[in-house]
Write an enzyme that holds these catalytic residues in place. Sequence first.
Site, PDB file in Angstrom:
ATOM      1  N   LEU A 251      -4.681 -10.728  50.212  1.00  0.00           N
ATOM      2  CA  LEU A 251      -3.801 -11.256  49.169  1.00  0.00           C
ATOM      3  C   LEU A 251      -2.755 -10.185  48.876  1.00  0.00           C
ATOM      4  CD1 LEU A 251      -3.453 -13.605  47.060  1.00  0.00           C
ATOM      5  CD2 LEU A 251      -4.377 -11.964  45.426  1.00  0.00           C
TER       6      LEU A 251
ATOM      7  N   LYS B 217      -3.492 -17.679  47.036  1.00  0.00           N
ATOM      8  CA  LYS B 217      -4.394 -17.399  45.904  1.00  0.00           C
ATOM      9  C   LYS B 217      -5.112 -18.698  45.531  1.00  0.00           C
ATOM     10  CE  LYS B 217      -4.564 -14.297  41.918  1.00  0.00           C
ATOM     11  NZ  LYS B 217      -5.744 -13.571  42.366  1.00  0.00           N
TER      12      LYS B 217
ATOM     13  N   ARG C 136       4.632 -15.428  43.688  1.00  0.00           N
ATOM     14  CA  ARG C 136       3.412 -15.597  44.494  1.00  0.00           C
ATOM     15  C   ARG C 136       2.789 -16.975  44.242  1.00  0.00           C
ATOM     16  NH1 ARG C 136      -1.360 -11.348  43.829  1.00  0.00           N
ATOM     17  NH2 ARG C 136      -1.607 -12.437  41.864  1.00  0.00           N
TER      18      ARG C 136
ATOM     19  N   TYR D 129      -4.378 -20.390  41.807  1.00  0.00           N
ATOM     20  CA  TYR D 129      -4.446 -19.776  40.474  1.00  0.00           C
ATOM     21  C   TYR D 129      -3.648 -18.484  40.440  1.00  0.00           C
ATOM     22  CZ  TYR D 129      -7.862 -16.150  41.870  1.00  0.00           C
ATOM     23  OH  TYR D 129      -8.480 -15.077  42.445  1.00  0.00           O
TER      24      TYR D 129
ATOM     25  N   ARG E 287     -12.265 -39.620  45.629  1.00  0.00           N
ATOM     26  CA  ARG E 287     -12.513 -38.542  46.592  1.00  0.00           C
ATOM     27  C   ARG E 287     -12.237 -38.981  48.023  1.00  0.00           C
ATOM     28  NH1 ARG E 287     -16.495 -36.396  49.803  1.00  0.00           N
ATOM     29  NH2 ARG E 287     -16.679 -34.124  49.794  1.00  0.00           N
TER      30      ARG E 287
ATOM     31  N   GLU F   6      -9.589  -5.678  52.217  1.00  0.00           N
ATOM     32  CA  GLU F   6      -9.370  -5.494  50.777  1.00  0.00           C
ATOM     33  C   GLU F   6     -10.711  -5.618  50.080  1.00  0.00           C
ATOM     34  OE1 GLU F   6      -6.952  -8.663  49.071  1.00  0.00           O
ATOM     35  OE2 GLU F   6      -7.801 -10.137  50.445  1.00  0.00           O
TER      36      GLU F   6
HETATM   37  N1  PDD Z   1      -7.778 -11.095  41.803  1.00  0.00           N
HETATM   38  N2  PDD Z   1      -7.161  -9.316  46.513  1.00  0.00           N
HETATM   39  C1  PDD Z   1      -7.905 -10.337  46.040  1.00  0.00           C
HETATM   40  C2  PDD Z   1      -8.810 -11.069  46.978  1.00  0.00           C
HETATM   41  C3  PDD Z   1      -7.821 -10.684  44.674  1.00  0.00           C
HETATM   42  O1  PDD Z   1      -8.543 -11.719  44.212  1.00  0.00           O
HETATM   43  C4  PDD Z   1      -6.973  -9.938  43.813  1.00  0.00           C
HETATM   44  C5  PDD Z   1      -6.819 -10.265  42.361  1.00  0.00           C
HETATM   45  C6  PDD Z   1      -6.233  -8.878  44.367  1.00  0.00           C
HETATM   46  C7  PDD Z   1      -5.284  -8.048  43.546  1.00  0.00           C
HETATM   47  O2  PDD Z   1      -4.143  -8.778  43.212  1.00  0.00           O
HETATM   48  P1  PDD Z   1      -3.310  -8.496  41.873  1.00  0.00           P
HETATM   49  O3  PDD Z   1      -2.909  -7.080  41.907  1.00  0.00           O
HETATM   50  O4  PDD Z   1      -2.186  -9.433  41.956  1.00  0.00           O
HETATM   51  O5  PDD Z   1      -4.243  -8.799  40.726  1.00  0.00           O
HETATM   52  C8  PDD Z   1      -6.336  -8.610  45.726  1.00  0.00           C
HETATM   53  C9  PDD Z   1      -7.664 -11.623  40.456  1.00  0.00           C
HETATM   54  C10 PDD Z   1      -7.314 -10.632  39.435  1.00  0.00           C
HETATM   55  C11 PDD Z   1      -8.878 -12.447  40.130  1.00  0.00           C
HETATM   56  O6  PDD Z   1      -9.355 -13.128  41.028  1.00  0.00           O
HETATM   57  O7  PDD Z   1      -9.324 -12.464  38.975  1.00  0.00           O
END
Ligand code: PDD
Length: 290
Positions: free
Chosen positions: A204, A148, A52, A33, A101, A180
Amino acid sequence: MPEIVYLNGFFLTKNKALISPDDRGFNFADGVYEVIRYYKGQPFLFDEHIRRLERSLNAVKIVFNDTHELQNIFNRLILENRLNNLYAGIYLQITRGSAKRTHHFPKENLQCTIYATAFEKKPMLKQLKTGIKVISRPDIRWLRCDIKSIALLPNTLIFQEAVEHGADECILIRQGNITEGTHSNAFAVKNNKVYTHPDGNLILSGITRIAVRKICSELNIELIEEPVKQHEIHNYSEFFLTGTGNEIMPVVQIDNYIFGNGIPGKITREIQRAFFKHTYEQLAGEIIGI
Ligand code: PDD
């Protein structure tokens, strides 16, 4: 006004968007996603999000060659949902598709499931100004956090703990290092230098993090990509998180440790101001009072 979503080539009201119970996203979280912020109709770092996305798709071997069509789809979603004059976000999910499945990839060539929605996302003015409190927990996720992936159960379980403890986010600890947050990247400041976990399979690579890298270089702030040890956190004077949802979010407390006087730090503020210049001012033509 009914919400309009995009599903596999069609724009339709959300209640008409039907996905098969055989979808591998539903059965295996077999998908990836993206979340992209739109500032009054203008996307933030669109190309970086697409790059990405392509990396995530490649990593999980989902074949989807139409990323060049996504910008038009997102623009139409923003317009159809009357979000072009507002602060908004796009959620995009691509799964391998639907098939009987089996744990291995299905033999037949599957059509991916492409689903996208647009939603209003107001700036979190109060928190951006005062900062937030977070807790820390062991990083129980897998070893491909660079993808992601829609498999977010560890992230949601840990974030739920934050909510139950009255905290706004949870930072994750792996082998003593802060990796993070559950949905944000983490930064700490010591002697006017900014520290963050290096890119790789344990975090990420955030798009907001890319913006912070650029801002630090513009402001001549040294950015050091090395892990911050949890037990040394009291040596740091400031802490902040970044993400598409929370932008540049000051952290004033981790567990029982309070940074400085419990107010956002100077370097955090400088980076935040520069970020708002690139986003609210330059994309939306608005100065937000923080
Ligand atoms: N999440 N690390 C993780 C684990 C994340 O899920 C996200 C973002 C980030 C920050 O990435 P970015 O700057 O590209 O948004 C770091 C999104 C916003 C979400 O899951 O909704």
